[in-house]
Each structure stands twice: as structure tokens, then as C-alpha cells.
Design an enzyme around this catalytic site. Structure first.
Site, PDB file in Angstrom:
ATOM      1  N   ASN A   1     -10.218  -0.539   0.404  1.00  0.00           N
ATOM      2  CA  ASN A   1      -8.579  -0.336   0.000  1.00  0.00           C
ATOM      3  C   ASN A   1      -8.212  -0.899  -0.987  1.00  0.00           C
ATOM      4  O   ASN A   1      -8.054  -2.318  -1.370  1.00  0.00           O
ATOM      5  CB  ASN A   1      -8.128  -1.205   1.460  1.00  0.00           C
ATOM      6  CG  ASN A   1      -6.659  -1.110   1.408  1.00  0.00           C
ATOM      7  OD1 ASN A   1      -5.829  -0.714   0.346  1.00  0.00           O
ATOM      8  ND2 ASN A   1      -6.081  -1.484   2.538  1.00  0.00           N
TER       9      ASN A   1
ATOM     10  N   CYS B   1       0.866  -1.283  -0.011  1.00  0.00           N
ATOM     11  CA  CYS B   1      -0.088  -0.082  -0.087  1.00  0.00           C
ATOM     12  C   CYS B   1       0.997   1.387   0.109  1.00  0.00           C
ATOM     13  O   CYS B   1       0.165   2.193  -0.187  1.00  0.00           O
ATOM     14  CB  CYS B   1      -1.035   0.038   1.190  1.00  0.00           C
ATOM     15  SG  CYS B   1      -1.905  -1.407   1.289  1.00  0.00           S
TER      16      CYS B   1
ATOM     17  N   HIS C   1      -3.203   6.718   2.387  1.00  0.00           N
ATOM     18  CA  HIS C   1      -3.642   5.458   1.829  1.00  0.00           C
ATOM     19  C   HIS C   1      -5.075   5.306   2.255  1.00  0.00           C
ATOM     20  O   HIS C   1      -5.245   5.454   3.740  1.00  0.00           O
ATOM     21  CB  HIS C   1      -2.774   4.602   2.096  1.00  0.00           C
ATOM     22  CG  HIS C   1      -3.018   3.297   1.934  1.00  0.00           C
ATOM     23  ND1 HIS C   1      -3.976   2.709   0.774  1.00  0.00           N
ATOM     24  CD2 HIS C   1      -3.307   2.172   2.654  1.00  0.00           C
ATOM     25  CE1 HIS C   1      -4.253   1.526   0.725  1.00  0.00           C
ATOM     26  NE2 HIS C   1      -3.816   1.008   1.908  1.00  0.00           N
TER      27      HIS C   1
HETATM   28  N1  ACO Z   1     -18.165  -8.483  10.303  1.00  0.00           N
HETATM   29  C1  ACO Z   1     -18.572  -8.766  11.808  1.00  0.00           C
HETATM   30  N2  ACO Z   1     -17.966  -9.160  12.516  1.00  0.00           N
HETATM   31  C2  ACO Z   1     -16.565  -8.971  12.295  1.00  0.00           C
HETATM   32  C3  ACO Z   1     -15.949  -8.886  10.897  1.00  0.00           C
HETATM   33  C4  ACO Z   1     -17.018  -8.588   9.853  1.00  0.00           C
HETATM   34  N3  ACO Z   1     -16.701  -8.340   8.654  1.00  0.00           N
HETATM   35  N4  ACO Z   1     -14.760  -9.232  10.716  1.00  0.00           N
HETATM   36  C5  ACO Z   1     -14.380  -9.456  12.094  1.00  0.00           C
HETATM   37  N5  ACO Z   1     -15.569  -9.402  13.081  1.00  0.00           N
HETATM   38  C6  ACO Z   1     -15.796  -9.672  14.362  1.00  0.00           C
HETATM   39  C7  ACO Z   1     -14.488 -10.411  14.770  1.00  0.00           C
HETATM   40  O1  ACO Z   1     -14.503 -11.588  14.533  1.00  0.00           O
HETATM   41  C8  ACO Z   1     -14.486 -10.077  16.475  1.00  0.00           C
HETATM   42  O2  ACO Z   1     -15.280 -10.757  17.021  1.00  0.00           O
HETATM   43  P1  ACO Z   1     -15.086 -11.358  18.529  1.00  0.00           P
HETATM   44  O3  ACO Z   1     -14.929 -10.018  19.475  1.00  0.00           O
HETATM   45  O4  ACO Z   1     -16.473 -11.985  18.839  1.00  0.00           O
HETATM   46  O5  ACO Z   1     -13.669 -12.103  18.488  1.00  0.00           O
HETATM   47  C9  ACO Z   1     -14.874  -8.757  16.490  1.00  0.00           C
HETATM   48  O6  ACO Z   1     -15.209  -8.477  15.221  1.00  0.00           O
HETATM   49  C10 ACO Z   1     -13.660  -7.656  16.429  1.00  0.00           C
HETATM   50  O7  ACO Z   1     -12.703  -7.834  15.583  1.00  0.00           O
HETATM   51  P2  ACO Z   1     -11.421  -6.959  15.523  1.00  0.00           P
HETATM   52  O8  ACO Z   1     -10.524  -7.577  14.603  1.00  0.00           O
HETATM   53  O9  ACO Z   1     -10.846  -6.618  16.904  1.00  0.00           O
HETATM   54  O10 ACO Z   1     -12.067  -5.496  14.857  1.00  0.00           O
HETATM   55  P3  ACO Z   1     -11.152  -4.378  14.625  1.00  0.00           P
HETATM   56  O11 ACO Z   1     -12.195  -3.339  15.071  1.00  0.00           O
HETATM   57  O12 ACO Z   1      -9.731  -4.351  14.757  1.00  0.00           O
HETATM   58  O13 ACO Z   1     -11.421  -4.221  12.892  1.00  0.00           O
HETATM   59  C11 ACO Z   1     -10.005  -4.291  10.940  1.00  0.00           C
HETATM   60  C12 ACO Z   1     -11.005  -4.900  12.229  1.00  0.00           C
HETATM   61  C13 ACO Z   1     -11.328  -3.475  10.238  1.00  0.00           C
HETATM   62  C14 ACO Z   1      -9.795  -5.331  10.139  1.00  0.00           C
HETATM   63  C15 ACO Z   1      -9.381  -3.391  11.401  1.00  0.00           C
HETATM   64  O14 ACO Z   1      -8.214  -4.010  12.349  1.00  0.00           O
HETATM   65  C16 ACO Z   1      -8.515  -2.781  10.400  1.00  0.00           C
HETATM   66  O15 ACO Z   1      -8.698  -2.124   9.757  1.00  0.00           O
HETATM   67  N6  ACO Z   1      -7.134  -3.093  10.446  1.00  0.00           N
HETATM   68  C17 ACO Z   1      -6.346  -2.457   9.344  1.00  0.00           C
HETATM   69  C18 ACO Z   1      -6.167  -3.132   8.251  1.00  0.00           C
HETATM   70  C19 ACO Z   1      -5.673  -2.219   7.023  1.00  0.00           C
HETATM   71  O16 ACO Z   1      -5.930  -1.148   6.868  1.00  0.00           O
HETATM   72  N7  ACO Z   1      -4.470  -2.858   6.327  1.00  0.00           N
HETATM   73  C20 ACO Z   1      -4.002  -1.743   5.572  1.00  0.00           C
HETATM   74  C21 ACO Z   1      -2.834  -2.385   4.890  1.00  0.00           C
HETATM   75  S1  ACO Z   1      -3.224  -3.527   3.743  1.00  0.00           S
HETATM   76  C22 ACO Z   1      -2.195  -3.753   2.504  1.00  0.00           C
HETATM   77  O17 ACO Z   1      -0.935  -3.107   2.699  1.00  0.00           O
HETATM   78  C23 ACO Z   1      -1.986  -4.646   1.456  1.00  0.00           C
END
Ligand code: ACO
Length: 321
Positions: free
Chosen positions: A278, A112, A248
Site C-alpha cells: 500500500n 490514500c 487504491h
Molecule cells: N502476521 C501474522 N499474524 C498477524 C499479523 C501478521 N503480520 N498481523 C496480525 N496478525 C494476527 C493478529 O494478531 C490476530 O491474531 P489473534 O487472533 O491471535 O489475536 C490475527 O492475525 C487476526 O488479526 P486481524 O487484525 O483480525 O486480521 P485481519 O484478517 O483483519 O487482517 C489486516 C489484518 C490485513 C490489517 C486487515 O485488517 C486490513 O487489511 N485492513 C485494512 C488496512 C488498510 O487497507 N488500510 C488502508 C488505508 S491506509 C491509509 O489510508 C494510510
């Protein structure tokens, strides 16, 4: 020495997939995705290739630049989802756009951060040359997505963006970059199978992108704010003087957290993640093209561009338009 952005272009494949459409296949819902990421829908290639999307974006960038193709002396193609390992995407762009042969053309993989790394590289290679560079960021990231993994498949989309630039001594340009090798937080294994019959082979795993979401989230907030602060210090410019922070488009909450750390109003951070998701290396040039079309890249504007992602990589550029 800085750069002048002569033209921009972008392409999003017409197939748009909303959060509700994803929720028909996996256990998720529109409210969760919107509130955690800011994403409402994304585009997926449906017949389009990385090259075909990039060609459209690049053609538009050259046309809006209004230059002769013979002026292009450099092509850098940022991607982590190239159609092939060789020939490079940059070489195929040279062929398909009938660019001159006396150029330097190569692909660059910084996930990214790819467009940020490419702009920095292009500016260095253009020093003292009168030529122009075509910089492309394009991804078919849907190729490496595990559509049974709800925590990653909701985040990404496909698309392409491009810019044509030239060196310009009247413009300012400073950068700050970083790389922190890590194959735990975010990784996409090679899609190549080793069919060598003379050696023992390990069992192959599906080549899907894997991500430790909250680790990447913390890294992204920390490193985007850090690299932006560093580049502003180098330039001797206050965050409050910046017209636009072009980050980004990974997650609206990452951008909001960076804005808070920098104490800058969120209104200075243009976003299109709601409809693109993304798009990795394509996200910044797609957004720059939207801003250009909206006449926001005005002469003299002070802009920060920042990327972060797989590698792990990060980087920020301060430039005057
Ligand atoms: N729908 C519903 N629930 C979900 C989903 C979904 N799509 N995905 C995860 N959950 C659940 C999980 O299972 C978890 O449930 P639990 O508490 O019962 O175990 C709960 O939601 C919370 O999960 P977290 O992973 O803690 O959620 P978080 O608030 O951290 O959000 C996310 C997750 C959106 C992926 C976030 O961590 C994020 O954006 N991370 C950065 C990712 C990114 O931007 N990458 C960029 C670089 S990519 C590249 O370079 C190619």
C-alpha cells in the site's frame, strides 16, 4: 467537461523487501501476509526522499505527455509524508522541474484518497483554462511505520506516481466523495515537537501510524462500493460497461470484496499490490502508469478510479479516457 490524461510516470525505489525478509525481524510469515493482503513484497526508500521520487515520476509524466513545461499551470502534490511542512512539495517540484512561476502549486493531504481528491480539484481548477496540470501522489510511508507492529508494517511501501492532464470537453467526468472525520481508525500523529519553553508540554508519543485494521477494512469495502455505485448512478452508466476499476491498492481482499458487491468480475480490477504494498496516495498513479505503459488507457475507455483511507476519506471518479 472531462479531462485528457496526456502522460503518466512512476518510480519505485530499488530496495525491495519481501515478506520473508520481514519475517526475519517480526513474528509473521509469507503465507499469512499473502493470504490476508495479496502483498508479496514492497519497496522502501533508501536514500530517496519524497521529492526525489516524485521528481522522477513527474519528469516522466511530462515527457510522455510531450508538452512544453510552460503549459503547466497547476501542480497538486498528494501526500501524507511530505519531506517538510513548508516549503510545500509542490513548490519544490516547481523549482526542481523548472516549471513556470505563473502557476498554482500546493500539497493536498487526503491520505490514500489523495490522488482522487487531487484529480477532482485539478479538473475544477482547469475549467475554462487551456493549461495543463501536473498531479503527483508520492509517499515515504516507511517513515511513519512502527516496524514492531506486525499488523501495520507488513502493509505499506514507498513510491511515487504522476499524471499530466488537461481539460477536455469531449470527455466524461463524474465524481462522488466523502469524508468521515475519525482519528481512532487510522491516525498518524504530527512529527512536530512543541519546544515552546513558556507552556506546559504533554509527553510526546512516537509519531507512528496507528490503525484499527478490521475497522478500516470494513470502512474501505463499504465506502469504495458506495462511492462507485453513486458515481455510476450520476453518470448513468452500468458497472458492466466499465473497462477498468482502478482502486487504491490497500489490500487484495478489499478489492475482491468491492468487486463482489458491485457484481463485477475481479479481472476488471487491475492490481499491482503484490509487488508494491500500500503506497497510499501514490498507489493509483503508479497503477495508472503501469496501465498506460501496457496500452490499456485506450481512447474512449470507460474507467472508474476509487480511493479510500485516512481521514477517513473516500471518493470515486468515472471518466472516459
Ligand atoms: N502476521 C501474522 N499474524 C498477524 C499479523 C501478521 N503480520 N498481523 C496480525 N496478525 C494476527 C493478529 O494478531 C490476530 O491474531 P489473534 O487472533 O491471535 O489475536 C490475527 O492475525 C487476526 O488479526 P486481524 O487484525 O483480525 O486480521 P485481519 O484478517 O483483519 O487482517 C489486516 C489484518 C490485513 C490489517 C486487515 O485488517 C486490513 O487489511 N485492513 C485494512 C488496512 C488498510 O487497507 N488500510 C488502508 C488505508 S491506509 C491509509 O489510508 C494510510
Amino acid at each position: 467537461m472531462g479531462i485528457k490524461i496526456l502522460g503518466t510516470g512512476s518510480f519505485l525505489p530499488p530496495t525491495a523487501v519481501t515478506n520473508d525478509m520481514l519475517a526475519e525481524r517480526i513474528d509473521t510469515n509469507d503465507e499469512w501476509i499473502r493470504s490476508r493482503t495479496g502483498i508479496g513484497s514492497r519497496h522502501f526508500a533508501d536514500g530517496e526522499t519524497n521529492l526525489s521520487m516524485a521528481t522522477i515520476a513527474a519528469n516522466e509524466a511530462i515527457q510522455t505527455a510531450g508538452i512544453d513545461k510552460a503549459e503547466i499551470k497547476l501542480v497538486i502534490f498528494a501526500t501524507l509524508t511530505a519531506d517538510n511542512f513548508t516549503p510545500s512539495m509542490a513548490c519544490l517540484i516547481q523549482r526542481d522541474l523548472a516549471l513556470p512561476e505563473d502557476i498554482l502549486a500546493f500539497d493536498l493531504n487526503a491520505a490514500c484518497s489523495g490522488f482522487v481528491y487531487s484529480l477532482i480539484t485539478a479538473r475544477a481548477l482547469l475549467q475554462g483554462s487551456g493549461g495543463a496540470a501536473l498531479i503527483i501522489g508520492a509517499e515515504v510511508i516507511s517513515r511513519i511505520i512502527d516496524f514492531t507492529d506486525r499488523s501495520t508494517c507488513i502493509l505499506f511501501g514507498d513510491g511515487a506516481g504522476a499524471a499530466v492532464i488537461k481539460a477536455d470537453e469531449t470527455k466524461e467526468f463524474f465524481f462522488s466523495t466523502g469524508a468521515r472525520g475519525d482519528d481512532e481508525a487510522l491516525a498518524s500523529p504530527s512529527a512536530m515537537l512543541n519546544e515552546n519553553p513558556f507552556v506546559r508540554r504533554e509527553a510526546e508519543e512516537p509519531a507512528f501510524l496507528k490503525m484499527a485494521g478490521s475497522d478500516v477494512f470494513r470502512f474501505a469495502v463499504e465506502c469504495s462500493a458506495k462511492s462507485i455505485t453513486e458515481v455510476l448512478n450520476k453518470a448513468g452508466v452500468q458497472a458492466s460497461e466499465i473497462d477498468y476499476f482502478v482502486l487504491h491498492q490497500a489490500n487484495e481482499r478489499i478489492i475482491a470484496s468491492a468487486a463482489k458487491k458491485l457484481k463485477v468480475p475481479i479481472g476488471k480490477f487491475p492490481m499491482n499490490i503484490d509487488k508494491t504494498g500500500n503506497t497510499s496516495a501514490a498507489s493509483i498513479p503508479i497503477l495508472l502508469d503501469e496501465m498506460n505503459k501496457a496500452n490499456k488507457l485506450k481512447e474512449g475507455a470507460k474507467v472508474v478510479i476509487a480511493g479510500f483511507g485516512g481521514g477517513l476519506t473516500y471518493g470515486a471518479i468515472y471518466l472516459t479516457v
